[in-house]
Design an enzyme around this catalytic site. Sequence first.
Site, mmCIF file in Angstrom:
data_model
loop_
_atom_site.group_PDB
_atom_site.id
_atom_site.type_symbol
_atom_site.label_atom_id
_atom_site.label_comp_id
_atom_site.label_asym_id
_atom_site.label_seq_id
_atom_site.Cartn_x
_atom_site.Cartn_y
_atom_site.Cartn_z
ATOM 1 N N ASP A 1 7.801 84.446 25.714
ATOM 2 C CA ASP A 1 8.582 84.235 24.495
ATOM 3 C C ASP A 1 7.750 84.607 23.268
ATOM 4 O O ASP A 1 8.230 85.271 22.355
ATOM 5 C CB ASP A 1 9.049 82.787 24.419
ATOM 6 C CG ASP A 1 9.966 82.536 23.238
ATOM 7 O OD1 ASP A 1 11.025 83.192 23.156
ATOM 8 O OD2 ASP A 1 9.618 81.693 22.391
ATOM 9 N N GLU B 1 11.506 86.517 30.306
ATOM 10 C CA GLU B 1 10.428 86.118 29.402
ATOM 11 C C GLU B 1 9.169 85.774 30.197
ATOM 12 O O GLU B 1 8.058 86.133 29.807
ATOM 13 C CB GLU B 1 10.852 84.934 28.540
ATOM 14 C CG GLU B 1 11.850 85.311 27.471
ATOM 15 C CD GLU B 1 12.322 84.130 26.643
ATOM 16 O OE1 GLU B 1 12.081 82.962 27.039
ATOM 17 O OE2 GLU B 1 12.941 84.369 25.595
ATOM 18 N N GLU C 1 6.832 81.648 30.833
ATOM 19 C CA GLU C 1 7.944 81.858 29.907
ATOM 20 C C GLU C 1 7.500 81.598 28.464
ATOM 21 O O GLU C 1 7.895 82.331 27.548
ATOM 22 C CB GLU C 1 9.102 80.932 30.278
ATOM 23 C CG GLU C 1 10.296 81.045 29.369
ATOM 24 C CD GLU C 1 11.326 79.968 29.622
ATOM 25 O OE1 GLU C 1 12.311 79.951 28.859
ATOM 26 O OE2 GLU C 1 11.163 79.148 30.539
#
Length: 166
Positions: free
Chosen positions: A61, A133, A57
């Site tokens: 991101d 993400e 993630e």
Amino acid sequence: MDGLPEPMGDDLHSVRLAEDFLGYAFQDVRLARCALTSPGWCHEHPSAGWATWVALEWQGDAVLYLVLTEQFVAEGAAMTTGRATRQRDVLKSNAVLAERAVDALWPALFLGVGERDNNARDGWGAYVSNSLEALLGAVWFDEVRRGEDPLPAVRRIIRETLGLAR
């Protein structure tokens, strides 16, 4: 992802749901399986041997931030810095990401019992957006492992998912 089990059965079905949504076939499906796995699920299933989506993630991101910034820079003078920042923040918000991915990813997620029960009522969006993400991060690393430049693959997925111009 060395040392992780190979996805089978429900694991593989969830990976295929994610691949269909992304329009991307993973070479290392273990990356996708981890991207679909919440910390709560891992806590409840410690002997399963899976990692959570957390590290993926973070990468996803960063990739999302990069591609959105690239998009707005390409639009140039048509957008002020303040407007570009606000639009980027809206597009990468949990609400927007979850809205775009909930139908495809919610059934594929490996959530803990409490996470699934609570999110069905209240805050499901954070888990869907976290997983999306993480999937972007997984695509990035999958492409790197293939010896490919990962940016074109994640750029395509982000633009298609968010409905951005090319």
